[in-house]
Design an enzyme around this catalytic site. Sequence first.
Site, short mmCIF file in Angstrom:
data_model
loop_
_atom_site.label_atom_id
_atom_site.label_comp_id
_atom_site.label_asym_id
_atom_site.label_seq_id
_atom_site.Cartn_x
_atom_site.Cartn_y
_atom_site.Cartn_z
N CYS A 135 52.62 54.82 32.48
CA CYS A 135 52.10 55.95 33.45
C CYS A 135 53.34 56.38 34.19
O CYS A 135 53.00 57.34 34.78
CB CYS A 135 51.35 55.22 34.61
N HIS A 274 50.78 58.41 41.26
CA HIS A 274 50.10 58.19 40.08
C HIS A 274 48.84 58.09 40.13
O HIS A 274 48.14 57.33 41.04
CB HIS A 274 50.89 56.85 39.32
N ASN A 304 42.37 57.71 34.92
CA ASN A 304 43.68 57.30 34.79
C ASN A 304 44.15 57.96 33.61
O ASN A 304 43.71 57.49 32.70
CB ASN A 304 43.93 55.90 34.85
N1 ACO Z 1 31.62 46.82 36.85
C1 ACO Z 1 30.93 45.90 37.77
N2 ACO Z 1 31.59 44.66 38.07
C2 ACO Z 1 33.03 44.49 37.52
C3 ACO Z 1 33.44 45.61 36.79
C4 ACO Z 1 32.75 46.87 36.49
N3 ACO Z 1 33.32 47.70 35.83
N4 ACO Z 1 34.85 45.27 36.34
C5 ACO Z 1 34.90 44.12 36.92
N5 ACO Z 1 33.81 43.65 37.47
C6 ACO Z 1 33.59 42.43 38.26
C7 ACO Z 1 34.58 41.21 37.64
O1 ACO Z 1 33.88 40.51 36.72
C8 ACO Z 1 34.74 40.40 38.80
O2 ACO Z 1 33.26 39.72 38.88
P1 ACO Z 1 33.34 38.02 39.11
O3 ACO Z 1 33.94 38.15 40.81
O4 ACO Z 1 31.98 37.54 39.23
O5 ACO Z 1 34.45 37.28 38.43
C9 ACO Z 1 34.73 41.41 40.19
O6 ACO Z 1 33.98 42.51 39.51
C10 ACO Z 1 35.88 41.56 40.70
O7 ACO Z 1 36.69 41.81 39.72
P2 ACO Z 1 38.36 42.24 40.06
O8 ACO Z 1 38.86 42.58 38.89
O9 ACO Z 1 39.05 41.35 41.05
O10 ACO Z 1 38.20 43.92 40.64
P3 ACO Z 1 38.96 44.66 41.46
O11 ACO Z 1 38.51 44.82 42.74
O12 ACO Z 1 40.40 44.11 41.36
O13 ACO Z 1 38.89 45.93 40.72
C11 ACO Z 1 40.12 47.18 39.09
C12 ACO Z 1 39.33 46.14 39.32
C13 ACO Z 1 39.27 48.52 39.45
C14 ACO Z 1 40.44 47.38 37.58
C15 ACO Z 1 41.30 47.15 40.03
O14 ACO Z 1 41.89 45.86 40.08
C16 ACO Z 1 42.41 48.24 39.74
O15 ACO Z 1 42.21 49.39 39.81
N6 ACO Z 1 43.54 47.86 39.49
C17 ACO Z 1 44.76 48.70 38.93
C18 ACO Z 1 44.30 49.12 37.69
C19 ACO Z 1 45.49 50.27 37.44
O16 ACO Z 1 45.12 51.23 38.05
N7 ACO Z 1 46.29 50.19 36.48
C20 ACO Z 1 47.33 51.36 36.49
C21 ACO Z 1 48.16 51.00 35.35
S1 ACO Z 1 47.33 51.14 33.91
C22 ACO Z 1 48.77 51.84 32.79
O17 ACO Z 1 49.73 51.56 32.91
C23 ACO Z 1 48.11 52.33 31.27
#
Ligand code: ACO
Length: 352
Positions: A135, A274, A304
């Site tokens: 990214c 980003h 993204n």
């Molecule tokens: N729908 C419903 N529930 C979900 C989903 C979904 N799509 N995805 C995960 N959950 C659940 C998980 O299973 C978890 O359930 P549990 O508590 O029963 O175990 C719960 O939601 C919380 O999961 P987290 O992963 O902790 O959720 P978080 O609030 O962190 O959000 C997300 C996840 C959106 C991926 C976030 O962490 C994020 O955006 N991270 C950054 C990702 C990113 O932007 N990366 C950029 C670089 S990528 C690159 O370089 C190519």
Amino acid sequence: MTQRSGCEEPAVLPPPSPPPARFLGVSIAGVGSYLPTSTITNADLGQRVDTSDEWIVTRTGIRERRIAAPDQATSDLAVHAAREALAQARLSPADLDLVILATATPDTPVPPGSAWLHRHLGAVNAAAMDISAACSGFLFAMHTGAGLVRAEMHRNVLVVGAETLTRITDYTDRATCILFGDGAGAAVIGQKGYLELLYSHIGTDSSGRDLITVPAGGSREPASAATVEGKRHFLQLQGREVFRRAVETMTRAGQAALDSLGMKVSDLAWLVPHQANLRITQAVASQFDLPPERVVGDMSGTGNTSAASLPIALNRLQGSGRLKPGDRIMLVAFGAGLTWACQVYENTGVPR
Ligand code: ACO
């Protein structure tokens, strides 16, 4: 097979490298972008995995993403963005002497994706090369191109960030398939243009290299029936930790830029982080105490797009008419590696 190289992990994050000198005499002369026409909405994803529009919008700000047509590879998106940037710069492909493609999803591992772009574009007088920094790739490529222009080794450099991330997305994994989309963005840089580069810095923290990864398909874990069976050619992400590091790193990189330039946040007209997740851009904006209207956070229709995200956002800002002469714009990126990068431009409002 081990995933580790055996290097000792640093105990703490290394501090940013010392700020580099201010770049002079390098400007953006044109920008462009391209998004494929087909979309994947949150409702579409809800048909495939256990998720909902409400969950995705609340956690990411994303409502839909674009998906390349089956016969479109990364260079097919890149060439559209490149042509738009060249038109704005009033240059033809034959005027280019260097093409740099930033991508994690090249058409082919060999030849480089940039060779495909070079061919489609007809950049007959240019060398072409890829840069892979996930990214952060677009800003790594801009940093490289700017250095070569500044050293007077190249005159007209086309930098493109383009991705077909949907080709490496696992649509059975609800934690990642909601995030990514396809697209391309481009900039032409040279000694003359309307966005003058004031600052450029890139960095890497390899202690986090396992946080965002496509484990197989390289020399560490070559492709085999088992790697395909194990879905190891898809992008894997430790979302929560990536989120934390993205906010921390982009904030630190942005502050280092301001310190180096002797500027305050109030000297910035625009912050363009980003475009990964609206909560990440909002968190970075809040660290800088910037009002939302000065922060570009518009991934609701794209998701993204990795290396394409910043030039798409910059082109949208430029095309919106909101960019005024004298505006200073900070672009800041974060991605797999872990990599980060920051550039600051001033809109001189004087086309080439
Ligand atoms: N729908 C419903 N529930 C979900 C989903 C979904 N799509 N995805 C995960 N959950 C659940 C998980 O299973 C978890 O359930 P549990 O508590 O029963 O175990 C719960 O939601 C919380 O999961 P987290 O992963 O902790 O959720 P978080 O609030 O962190 O959000 C997300 C996840 C959106 C991926 C976030 O962490 C994020 O955006 N991270 C950054 C990702 C990113 O932007 N990366 C950029 C670089 S990528 C690159 O370089 C190519």
